[in-house]
Design an enzyme around this catalytic site. Sequence first.
Site, mmCIF file in Angstrom:
data_model
loop_
_atom_site.group_PDB
_atom_site.id
_atom_site.type_symbol
_atom_site.label_atom_id
_atom_site.label_comp_id
_atom_site.label_asym_id
_atom_site.label_seq_id
_atom_site.Cartn_x
_atom_site.Cartn_y
_atom_site.Cartn_z
ATOM 1 N N LYS A 32 -10.464 -4.613 -3.788
ATOM 2 C CA LYS A 32 -10.547 -5.126 -5.161
ATOM 3 C C LYS A 32 -11.830 -5.949 -5.353
ATOM 4 O O LYS A 32 -12.571 -6.176 -4.408
ATOM 5 C CB LYS A 32 -9.288 -5.939 -5.476
ATOM 6 C CG LYS A 32 -7.990 -5.106 -5.364
ATOM 7 C CD LYS A 32 -7.848 -4.123 -6.495
ATOM 8 C CE LYS A 32 -6.885 -2.980 -6.351
ATOM 9 N NZ LYS A 32 -5.601 -3.106 -5.784
HETATM 10 C C1 LIG Z 1 -4.090 -2.589 -6.044
HETATM 11 C C2 LIG Z 1 -3.215 -2.439 -7.213
HETATM 12 C C3 LIG Z 1 -1.911 -2.975 -7.235
HETATM 13 C C4 LIG Z 1 -1.242 -3.557 -6.038
HETATM 14 O O1 LIG Z 1 -1.920 -4.595 -5.446
HETATM 15 P P1 LIG Z 1 -1.455 -5.131 -4.020
HETATM 16 O O2 LIG Z 1 -2.128 -6.466 -3.943
HETATM 17 O O3 LIG Z 1 -1.965 -4.173 -3.007
HETATM 18 O O4 LIG Z 1 0.023 -5.234 -4.008
HETATM 19 C C5 LIG Z 1 -1.190 -2.883 -8.412
HETATM 20 N N1 LIG Z 1 -1.690 -2.280 -9.503
HETATM 21 C C6 LIG Z 1 -2.918 -1.739 -9.515
HETATM 22 C C7 LIG Z 1 -3.425 -1.095 -10.766
HETATM 23 C C8 LIG Z 1 -3.710 -1.785 -8.359
HETATM 24 O O5 LIG Z 1 -4.928 -1.209 -8.372
#
Ligand SMILES: *Cc1c(COP(=O)(O)O)cnc(C)c1O
Length: 405
Positions: free
Chosen positions: A206
């Site tokens: 991210k």
């Molecule tokens: C990465 C992601 C999640 C989940 O995030 P985590 O921290 O891995 O639980 C949820 N929604 C979207 C759109 C994502 O890209």
Amino acid sequence: MIRSRKDYILTRWKVPLSDIDIGEEEIRAVTGVLRSRWLSMGPVTAEFESQFAQYVGVKHAFAVANCTAALHLASVAVGLRPGDRAICPSLTFVATANAIRYTGAVPILADITSENDLNISPEEIERKIDSSTKAISVVHYGGYPCAMESILSIAKRHDLYIIEDAAHALGAATYVRLDSGDGKKTVLRQCGALGDVGCFSFFANKNMVTGEGGMLTTNRDDVAEKIRILRSHGMTTLTWDREQGHSFSYDVVGLGYNYRFDEMRAAIGLIQLKKLEFNNQRRAVATSVYKKKLAEIDEIHIPFGEVQSRPAYHLFPIILDVNIGRNAFMEFMQENGIQTSIHYPAIHTFSAYRDVCDSGNDLTVTKDIAKRIVTLPLYPNLEEHHIDYIVRTIKRYFTETAARS
Ligand SMILES: *Cc1c(COP(=O)(O)O)cnc(C)c1O
């Protein structure tokens, strides 16, 4: 001997899909926490939450184990339960819809707007509202803000909660006309500060990373109080409070979870948050270089052509022409050391969702786009020479396949 991620990535890919910006500062910060000997949620987490809330422009921020936990807590905090429905897109990571199901509520999948706007369509949201609908879970796809002014007004008209899955959208902002005391005013609001509750991810790919990790944001005191309690077993005090001598015992006032964060990750988060604006800017530059260089290739379409908002540039998706085989394209990129991905296989196609949502003749744009979408590499350190190489490779693919057919 464990190979470093850098060695691994460089031997496997010339250009990976994503890469992180972690350095000595983060390493020192984690070491400092370890030396302090307080590892679970405590003062560093509190500082991280406070700076995060200030950055996003909300009253409350709660660090949690990951964004999926954040989405679950958000669903519980707005009161989703069996018998309820919540609308979300099908073109998203499965966690968006899973989090609704954890509460016993049913996710109702809505279509995206168009080949240009891959976000949930306000018209489709409105079409799917019925008497059981309690919430809308929006996803700012790729870091591009949803049409929030329309969605806010739909939510207001139908008395629905808005959960923002802002996993892609840390630092993104959009203009909304809001009722202030003295009439309507247009303001720039950050994603995660637009709905009732916002959910962020600090997963390793991210815009800001802590390993695993997530954050909830809200301006609502009632929602904040629920999240505070539910994040840690439904208990009225934290271990840290008791350590500080603020209390000896506690009550349990709800069916809570252990979705706590820890000090090591908070220390990384504080440094990452400082770098965020700069890194998002570098993502923006890479995106505009891509757009310029890809413009002359007829076989691909680039979504989010003209945006009025301030995106966070999390992903760089392209849409292939209908007659182009996506697998062959992605294999060619892989053979040339370029990692690509698909964001996302649509939720309605998953085995675990077949009985949950009947997509029938519905979701026509999603069905079309989900077959043709490819994500190209995007990260702060992606340089012009990388992009040149990627664009050259794409052109080579189309000239070679054209020559063969
Ligand atoms: C990465 C992601 C999640 C989940 O995030 P985590 O921290 O891995 O639980 C949820 N929604 C979207 C759109 C994502 O890209």
